[in-house]
Design an enzyme around this catalytic site. Structure first.
Site, PDB file in Angstrom:
ATOM      1  N   PHE A   1      56.217  50.873  49.726  1.00  0.00           N
ATOM      2  CA  PHE A   1      57.513  50.272  49.421  1.00  0.00           C
ATOM      3  C   PHE A   1      58.198  51.038  48.289  1.00  0.00           C
ATOM      4  CE2 PHE A   1      59.988  47.088  46.943  1.00  0.00           C
ATOM      5  CZ  PHE A   1      61.019  46.951  47.860  1.00  0.00           C
ATOM      6  N   GLN A   2      59.451  51.370  48.486  1.00  0.00           N
ATOM      7  CA  GLN A   2      60.258  52.136  47.523  1.00  0.00           C
ATOM      8  C   GLN A   2      59.608  53.469  47.154  1.00  0.00           C
ATOM      9  OE1 GLN A   2      61.539  49.453  44.307  1.00  0.00           O
ATOM     10  NE2 GLN A   2      63.374  49.043  45.509  1.00  0.00           N
TER      11      GLN A   2
ATOM     12  N   LYS B   1      53.213  54.579  38.748  1.00  0.00           N
ATOM     13  CA  LYS B   1      53.058  53.348  37.976  1.00  0.00           C
ATOM     14  C   LYS B   1      51.675  53.245  37.342  1.00  0.00           C
ATOM     15  CE  LYS B   1      54.275  48.471  38.218  1.00  0.00           C
ATOM     16  NZ  LYS B   1      54.705  47.350  39.076  1.00  0.00           N
TER      17      LYS B   1
ATOM     18  N   MET C   1      94.423  65.352  46.436  1.00  0.00           N
ATOM     19  CA  MET C   1      94.063  66.743  46.684  1.00  0.00           C
ATOM     20  C   MET C   1      93.709  66.969  48.154  1.00  0.00           C
ATOM     21  SD  MET C   1      94.102  69.587  45.120  1.00  0.00           S
ATOM     22  CE  MET C   1      93.764  69.704  43.372  1.00  0.00           C
TER      23      MET C   1
ATOM     24  N   GLU D   1      72.366  53.559  39.725  1.00  0.00           N
ATOM     25  CA  GLU D   1      71.695  54.683  39.072  1.00  0.00           C
ATOM     26  C   GLU D   1      72.597  55.910  38.934  1.00  0.00           C
ATOM     27  OE1 GLU D   1      70.292  52.816  41.411  1.00  0.00           O
ATOM     28  OE2 GLU D   1      68.347  52.125  40.667  1.00  0.00           O
TER      29      GLU D   1
END
Lengths: 180, 591
Positions: B120-121, B170, B486, B58
């Site tokens: 869940f999630q 959802k 760096m 993502e």
């Protein structure tokens, strides 16, 4: 000034701190208070007092009164940062207007007997605090005023058997006929 | 009872999302499916107006959307699932917030009745992304969805642009409700960015500019965000006034690098002439930049003798770090237009010949000097070679973060805006590769190059797979010095040369890795082979990993050491051990 080893420029800032009361008019929607508080914690600003309630139910408007401290540059930043939030309508610096009234309400529970009890009642009268609950060994006083007055009252109650205090935080409004 | 089944505006929440994307002119989105967004993916499957690019992580979707946005001026759109999908978006959202990139992220959420149940999630997506978005929404009622989506696009793209997130449970995606096309009342009445500058302030600014003896224009990403008109006006202002101009990292390309008034980038790794001009100027016009700490150096010694004019659309950028004399709140394009109009009507080009003579002396120090070698490729030389080979071509450059990024900014000349995509504010290693994916999606026929480092590029390497899947011929030009350059540079300068964990051991074989992905791998070691290899890279019409082996210990100069002012730069020829030690002396710097 010696610099510690750092990739950042570390500076001392010496400007004196000021205390300001800000009135923030917001859309009353979920998360709006979290946004405001998150801004203060996220950017390291101080909150001395915070009061929030819906003030115009039909328009879904809430008014948040925040007492904060910081250098003049930080206070200006706070106002700008608040003002650019999407649900914020208006930010007014009540301290800067110099025409505002600030009030706070506190409920003060004092427990004691004999001379202490009499003295507490006498002081409450002098401060125009009302008795809103009483038992034979306790009082709950309701007191309204500016922060200093309430602090002073609480200090006086301490040796007389202060049990606990509940304060609303500061609410502020401008003098005169105009609204904010 | 009325029959709503034939009302074309009756649809599911999932259908509304796709419909809103179409109504806002979105043609490409970047995303990754999961349980909480399946209804939306089902809608995407059944239409062809919005192309979905499947990323491999993502974070890649977010940076790709940023690259898409930065290179087109349109909002980038990302679609992710709940929980880990949303938390993986935190880095790109924060990146877009810091660099003012318009991004619309749509995230799935567990059904409303499960919110707060540790389902869940599940995660508190609006809570987590509140500080890293310009605004975000959790939509609990399908009949609010159209309004919120339209407002989201408006907020992301108006005023100071930024990322927004719409979290859609959802059950709201499944529920049927009424859609409406975008309308004005969709937006909070409390949100009204100021676009027009105050006329009195503009007059004050013109009066300062017209009487300047040692002026400088310091422009930033805000000019590019404002649109092509602002770029045009900025160039015209430089022409009309004859003033020198420098720019921040984010502002490169607004004024052409080949322009005669160009001083190069300013700031920590900016040119000597840009920083000296900033330090000694008497009037500074800051357009759409924010006096970031990489720009100012020591704040109390920043351009001490100048009157400062600051144009910014965001009032909170004004007087944040540096106190300015003439703040002008408004859109850069608008304000520049007004300034030009007043200047042309009332002022003459001031005579600043002696100032230019002074600048010429600073320029003569040649602060970007480096010593070429016949044995080993210097990273600066690699960028210059890349620039020469791509000059005049339709090229977009993205970068990762580190030394290679600064060398790209110093040595690649940008002639136009929207051609340079880099993570400026947040400094996100791993930005460049997915950003290049997004740029290439927006500009399929252009040459898109990610100038990368060997460490950064491994952070989002998986998006090579995306590039191969969609036949996006991005070029990943890795300046491979086998260090986090760096980090190492700072350890050398500030931490007694103790190179703690800044060496890239066990680097992959980038050529084989490219081949494993189905891309093309190239490797070059010798300066003599560099040009030919770059030519080959450009001519290959497939994704390329270009492993450019460069001098391992080269450091990035010039540099403003920490705690120092613009006029205390460390120049490359002075950067021997002793001078470096002295420049960084103080405190525990070099114990």
């Amino acid at each position: 000034m010696n610099q510690p080893a750092s990739a950042y420029f570390i500076e001392d800032r010496h400007d004196p701190n000021e205390t300001h009361t800000l009135a923030v008019l917001v859309q009353n929607e979920p998360g709006v208070l979290a946004r405001v508080i998150g801004l203060f914690s996220g950017r390291g600003y101080n909150i001395e007092s915070l009061t929030v309630s819906e003030t115009e139910a039909q328009k879904h408007l809430s008014r948040i009164t925040i007492v904060t401290t910081g250098t003049p540059m930080v206070i200006a930043q706070i106002k700008n940062q608040l003002d650019r939030m999407i649900p914020v309508y208006q930010v007014v610096d009540m301290t800067q207007t110099k025409r505002s009234i600030e009030r706070e309400l506190a409920m003060v529970k004092v427990r004691g007997q004999g001379e202490h009890r009499v003295e507490a009642l006498r002081l409450a009268d002098a401060f125009r605090a009302r008795v809103i609950d009483a038992t034979t060994e306790s009082f709950v006083f309701e007191i309204t005023g500016n922060t200093d007055k309430i602090n002073q009252f609480i200090d006086l109650m301490r040796p007389l058997g202060l049990v606990e205090v509940s304060r609303t935080g500061v609410a502020a409004i401008g003098r005169g006929p105009e609204g904010m | 009872m009325s029959d709503k089944s034939h009302d074309p505006n009756q649809m599911t929440g999932a259908a509304m999302i796709v419909r809103a994307l179409i109504d806002h002119g979105v043609t490409d989105i970047f995303g990754y499916p999961g349980g909480a967004v399946l209804p939306i993916y089902d809608e995407i499957f059944q239409q062809s107006q919005v192309q979905h690019i499947l990323v491999r992580h993502e974070q890649g979707a977010g940076h790709a959307a940023e690259g898409y946005a930065r290179s087109t001026g349109k909002p980038g759109v990302a679609l992710v699932t709940s929980g880990p999908g949303a938390t993986n978006m935190v880095t790109p959202l924060t990146d877009a917030l810091m660099d003012s990139i318009p991004l619309v992220c749509i995230s799935g959420q567990v059904p409303t009745h499960l919110i707060g149940n540790d389902a869940f999630q599940e995660c508190d997506t609006v809570g987590i992304t509140r500080p890293c978005t310009k605004h975000n929404w959790l939509v609990r009622d399908v009949n609010d969805l159209a309004k919120v989506l339209h407002e989201a696009f408006y907020v992301a793209t108006s005023g100071r642009p930024g990322p927004v997130l719409v979290d859609v449970p959802k059950d709201v995606q499944f529920a049927t409700g009424t859609y409406h096309p975008p309308r004005k009342s969709d937006v909070h009445r409390s949100y009204a960015p100021r676009l027009k500058g105050d006329a009195a302030q503009i007059r004050k600014a013109v009066s300062l500019l017209a009487n300047a003896k040692r002026p400088v224009i310091y422009s930033g990403g805000g000019v590019i965000n404002s649109g092509l008109e602002a770029t045009k006006l900025l160039r015209e202002l430089v022409e009309v006034t004859g003033f020198p101009i420098t720019s921040t990292l984010m502002g490169l390309g607004a004024y052409p690098a080949s322009g005669k008034n160009w001083l190069g980038m300013l700031g920590m790794h900016g040119t000597y002439e840009a920083n000296m001009t900033m330090h000694d100027c008497d009037v500074m016009l800051c357009v759409g930049a924010r006096f970031d700490d990489r720009i100012t150096g020591r704040v109390d010694a920043f351009s001490p003798g100048s009157k400062k004019i600051h144009i910014d659309i965001d009032p909170s950028s004004i007087n944040k770090n540096i106190r300015v004399d003439v703040p002008i709140i408004g859109d850069c394009g608008n304000v520049l237009g007004d300034i030009l109009q007043v200047f042309k009507a009332e002022a003459k080009k001031p005579d600043i010949r002696s100032w230019w003579q002074q600048i010429a002396q600073w320029r003569a120090r040649n602060s970007l000097y480096y010593k070429k070698s016949n044995d080993v490729i210097l990273p600066q030389h690699a960028i210059q070679a890349l620039f020469e080979q791509t000059r005049g071509k339709d090229t977009y450059i993205t970068t990762e973060v580190g030394q290679h990024q600064m060398w790209a900014a110093q040595f690649y000349g940008f002639e136009e805006p929207h051609r340079w995509m880099t993570s400026g504010g947040l400094g996100t290693m791993g930005y460049g590769l997915p950003a290049a994916v997004g740029v290439q999606v927006a500009h399929p026929d252009s040459l898109v190059i990610d100038i990368a480092g060997d460490a950064s590029v491994q952070m989002t390497m998986q998006e090579m797979s995306t590039a191969v899947q969609y036949e996006l011929p991005i070029k990943i030009f890795i300046l491979n010095n086998q260090y986090m350059g760096m980090v190492r540079q700072w350890q050398q300068l500030l931490h007694g040369n103790r190179l703690s964990h800044s060496y890239s051991e066990a680097l992959p074989d980038f050529v084989k890795l490219a081949e494993a992905y189905g891309a093309v791998g190239l490797q070059v070691h010798k300066p003599a082979d560099l040009d030919g290899a770059i030519k080959e890279m450009i001519s290959v019409k497939r994704p390329v990993l270009f492993d450019c082996r460069v001098a391992a210990l080269e450091n990035c100069f010039p540099m403003i050491p920490s705690g120092k002012a613009h006029n205390e730069m460390l120049l490359p020829e002075q950067a021997n051990d002793e001078a470096t030690a002295k420049a960084f002396a103080g405190g525990k710097a070099l114990v």
